[in-house]
Design an enzyme around this catalytic site. Structure first.
Site, mmCIF file in Angstrom:
data_model
loop_
_atom_site.group_PDB
_atom_site.id
_atom_site.type_symbol
_atom_site.label_atom_id
_atom_site.label_comp_id
_atom_site.label_asym_id
_atom_site.label_seq_id
_atom_site.Cartn_x
_atom_site.Cartn_y
_atom_site.Cartn_z
ATOM 1 N N LYS A 73 48.610 40.544 38.622
ATOM 2 C CA LYS A 73 47.773 40.679 37.478
ATOM 3 C C LYS A 73 48.737 40.905 36.304
ATOM 4 C CE LYS A 73 45.188 45.008 35.636
ATOM 5 N NZ LYS A 73 44.735 46.434 36.037
ATOM 6 N N SER A 120 40.054 47.419 35.610
ATOM 7 C CA SER A 120 40.670 46.231 34.913
ATOM 8 C C SER A 120 41.202 45.129 35.743
ATOM 9 C CB SER A 120 41.761 47.037 33.905
ATOM 10 O OG SER A 120 42.870 47.609 34.607
ATOM 11 N N SER A 164 41.134 51.182 38.763
ATOM 12 C CA SER A 164 41.131 49.627 38.328
ATOM 13 C C SER A 164 41.534 48.676 39.381
ATOM 14 C CB SER A 164 42.117 49.752 37.041
ATOM 15 O OG SER A 164 41.705 50.145 35.938
#
Length: 451
Positions: A76, A151, A175
């Site tokens: 990420k 996210s 997330s």
């Protein structure tokens, strides 16, 4: 040509170990796949292939023999990787390239994994659908008209879309678990502190956790073992136990408490004692979470001012304009909104009324969850009470998007481990119970799905 995207990360690691495949061959296969989901922000084929060749030599010499040695992994874009951009999905950090590795990245490199690229995400991890990124929305590989969740949207889409065998994300209020569930994967949010946050660009420091998104629970276990443990660079880290795999646990003496409308048929089929439960403070979870998260975000993001870090406006002519225009241009709408809310609840006259009350509610919610876990082994809750929304749908109704996190924020507020399953439910366990969570999921895979 062999479809390597159909294999689990552990299977690929075993093939590399058995000399049926090399790390450069595997990385090249994934790098050559087109990203039709906008899951990656950054991929550098030359750098990845160089890294894979170095790892392959170490494997062949016997210096690397971990389960996942040679296997590519997606990271990420709020986790620092030396020499790769770390934009947090924001214009504010679009040109930032960290000079160091996050602790989790150092550990996966030590285990021989190859960082294949940086994945798209909601800007500064603020969002539930993967649509607030400066680099555009992430599409769900299972249905490209729908959101991938957020996210950690790109991390989930990369695995589900066959662009990486496994990935790392961050979980502040669901997330990791939400996008994993939307994309038909496993999402492991560890106990707070079990995985170092050093090198994770902060959203809300007391809630943030680095987690794993994988095809199987066993892949998640091996990845957790690689990245977990105490870190002298992170004072909140703890010395967690490594997971020992056991696919044959006894289930007849297990008790699970159910929250919401979580589907429990698979657990009942294993003769697990399942009972409905309620949290008296559940309705306060989302308000408490957003007050605390936004307050911490407003503090953490204050450093991005056009001088110390981040985007600097070309239009600024005075010092005040440097601050104002740089932040106005650098941050997106969702981030600005949460910064403003955070500043409000921390301001004089409202600190006691909102922020301190939210902290007290957080403590009460944690106590209620721990009390429930004294009576049962696990809590079963929905990840989302609805499926993946159509792209654009959630942004039109932000309050609905926030309220949809009600069951996800519980584990973060209490610092508890949680594992989301492909069926759209999650198991929440006692502190440091990652091993039992994984082994129960493995039992489900074996008995229900025949894996």
């Amino acid at each position: 040509m062999t479809d390597y995207s159909s294999f689990t990360a552990l299977q690929l690691g075993e093939m590399i170990k058995n000399r049926e495949l090399t790390s450069p061959e595997l990385c090249e296969y994934f790098l050559n796949k087109a990203d039709g989901f906008n899951s990656f922000i950054y991929r550098d084929k030359d750098a990845v292939m160089k890294q894979a060749q170095t790892v392959q030599k170490a494997i062949e010499s016997g210096r690397l023999n971990s389960f996942l040695a040679g296997v590519p992994i997606a990271i990420k874009d709020n986790i620092c990787v030396k020499g790769m951009p770390a934009s947090c999905g924001s214009k504010m950090l679009e040109s930032f390239v960290p000079p160091y590795d996050a602790t989790v990245v150092s550990r996966i490199k030590n285990a021989g994994m190859v960082v294949i690229g940086k994945t798209n995400m909601d800007e500064f991890a603020m969002g539930s659908t993967g649509e607030t990124s400066h680099f555009g929305a992430v599409k769900n590989p299972l249905d490209v008209s729908r959101a991938a969740g957020g996210s950690s949207s790109g991390s989930a889409a990369a695995v589900a879309g066959g662009l990486a065998p496994l990935s790392l994300g961050s979980d502040t209020g669901g997330s990791v678990r939400l996008p994993a569930a939307y994309c038909g994967l496993y999402g492991l949010k560890p106990t707070y502190g079990a995985v170092s946050r050093f090198g994770l660009i902060a959203y809300a420091s007391s809630l943030d956790t680095v987690g794993a998104i994988c095809k199987t629970a066993e892949d998640a276990a091996v990845l957790f073992n690689a990245i977990s443990g105490v870190d002298k660079k992170d004072s909140t880290s703890i010395n967690s136990e490594k997971i020992v795999i056991n696919k044959n646990i006894k289930t007849s003496n297990i008790k699970i408490s159910i929250l919401g409308n979580a589907k429990s048929e698979a657990f009942k089929a294993l003769n697990i004692n399942v009972e409905n439960a309620e949290l008296s403070l559940l309705k306060y979870a989302v308000p408490a979470y957003y007050i605390i998260a936004c307050a911490e975000a407003s503090s953490n993001l204050a450093r991005y001012d056009g001088i110390r870090y981040g985007h600097r406006s070309d239009k600024a002519k005075t010092l005040d304009e440097v601050y104002t225009l740089s932040r106005t241009e650098g941050f997106g709408f969702e981030v600005k909104k949460r910064i403003m809310l955070g500043n409000f609840v921390l301001s004089s006259g409202y600190f006691d009324e909102y922020y301190l009350k939210a902290l007290k509610v957080r403590g009460m919610i944690k106590s209620e969850l721990l009390s429930l876990l004294e009576k049962s082994d696990y809590i079963l809750a929905p990840v989302s009470e609805n499926g993946a929304p159509l792209l654009g749908q959630s942004l039109e109704k932000p309050l609905d998007m926030y309220s949809g996190d009600v069951f996800n924020v519980l584990a973060n507020l209490a610092g508890l481990p949680a594992l989301s399953l492909p069926g759209g439910v999650q198991l929440i366990g006692k502190p440091n119970s990652e091993e039992s969570l994984i082994n129960l999921a493995l039992k489900l895979e074996k008995e229900i799905y025949g894996i």
